[in-house]
Write a protein that holds these residues in place. Structure first.
Motif, PDB file in Angstrom:
ATOM      1  N   UNK A  90     -14.571   6.367  11.322  1.00  0.00           N
ATOM      2  CA  UNK A  90     -13.420   7.249  11.490  1.00  0.00           C
ATOM      3  C   UNK A  90     -13.963   8.646  11.750  1.00  0.00           C
ATOM      4  N   UNK A  91     -13.606   9.250  12.867  1.00  0.00           N
ATOM      5  CA  UNK A  91     -14.057  10.604  13.193  1.00  0.00           C
ATOM      6  C   UNK A  91     -12.842  11.493  13.376  1.00  0.00           C
ATOM      7  N   UNK A  92     -12.783  12.579  12.590  1.00  0.00           N
ATOM      8  CA  UNK A  92     -11.663  13.509  12.733  1.00  0.00           C
ATOM      9  C   UNK A  92     -11.767  14.216  14.074  1.00  0.00           C
ATOM     10  N   UNK A  93     -10.629  14.367  14.729  1.00  0.00           N
ATOM     11  CA  UNK A  93     -10.587  15.024  16.032  1.00  0.00           C
ATOM     12  C   UNK A  93      -9.539  16.138  16.026  1.00  0.00           C
TER      13      UNK A  93
ATOM     14  N   UNK B 238     -15.225  17.761  16.010  1.00  0.00           N
ATOM     15  CA  UNK B 238     -15.516  19.159  15.673  1.00  0.00           C
ATOM     16  C   UNK B 238     -16.671  19.737  16.491  1.00  0.00           C
ATOM     17  N   UNK B 239     -17.509  18.888  17.046  1.00  0.00           N
ATOM     18  CA  UNK B 239     -18.628  19.338  17.885  1.00  0.00           C
ATOM     19  C   UNK B 239     -18.265  19.374  19.365  1.00  0.00           C
TER      20      UNK B 239
ATOM     21  N   UNK C 219      -7.686  10.855  13.307  1.00  0.00           N
ATOM     22  CA  UNK C 219      -9.051  10.351  13.394  1.00  0.00           C
ATOM     23  C   UNK C 219      -9.084   9.310  14.502  1.00  0.00           C
ATOM     24  N   UNK C 220     -10.151   9.320  15.278  1.00  0.00           N
ATOM     25  CA  UNK C 220     -10.374   8.276  16.268  1.00  0.00           C
ATOM     26  C   UNK C 220     -11.279   7.239  15.621  1.00  0.00           C
ATOM     27  N   UNK C 221     -10.882   5.984  15.725  1.00  0.00           N
ATOM     28  CA  UNK C 221     -11.675   4.890  15.169  1.00  0.00           C
ATOM     29  C   UNK C 221     -12.551   4.346  16.286  1.00  0.00           C
ATOM     30  N   UNK C 222     -13.857   4.469  16.121  1.00  0.00           N
ATOM     31  CA  UNK C 222     -14.812   3.991  17.128  1.00  0.00           C
ATOM     32  C   UNK C 222     -16.052   3.472  16.404  1.00  0.00           C
TER      33      UNK C 222
END
Length: 142
Positions: free
Chosen positions: A36-39, A13-14, A29-32
């Motif tokens: 978990x980060x929503x993209x 989101x940024x 979501x990308x798992x890193x």
């Protein structure tokens, strides 16, 4: 591409690129780093398994140029009908040309250089090509 090399990237989101595995299709979501980060789903791009002359991973929707000449960037797209990625050319009038090249994983390190991607560097292609490409990505129609 080896099965162990399946990875993705997407913008959070940024507007920051996140790299890793993928979880979810509607709200990906990308798992890193065990998070978990929503993209943004429109920016999710799959790693092709190829690496350019500088050792940079080549992803779907990247722009690449041939090292031995040719300043017009090619767009890396997933072939809809075959299990491969292709380098798609465009002409000055803004049309994706029918002629494309299969991305050669073995020769990519000697032949290609990543010069950007459609999300960060739309100025590398004609405006009409960019508009059509964004429409095709939105509709998953390429």
């Amino acid at each position: 591409m080896k099965t162990t090399n399946i990875k993705f990237k997407g913008k959070d989101v940024n507007g920051k690129w996140r790299f890793g595995g993928i979880y979810g299709l509607i709200a990906p979501h990308i798992i890193h780093d065990w998070q978990f980060t929503e993209v943004d789903p429109k920016t999710v791009s799959q790693f092709t398994g190829a690496i350019d002359c500088k050792g940079k991973d080549i992803y779907e929707y990247d722009f690449v140029i041939f090292i031995d000449g040719g300043e017009t960037p090619k767009i890396v797209i997933r072939d809809r009908w075959h299990p491969e990625f292709r380098l798609q050319s465009c002409n000055k009038e803004g049309f994706l040309m029918g002629l494309s090249y299969t991305l050669d994983y073995e020769q990519s390190r000697e032949a290609f250089k990543v010069v950007g991607n459609v999300f960060d560097n739309p100025e590398l292609i004609p405006k009409e090509v960019y508009r059509r490409l964004m429409e095709m990505i939105k509709n998953d129609d390429y």
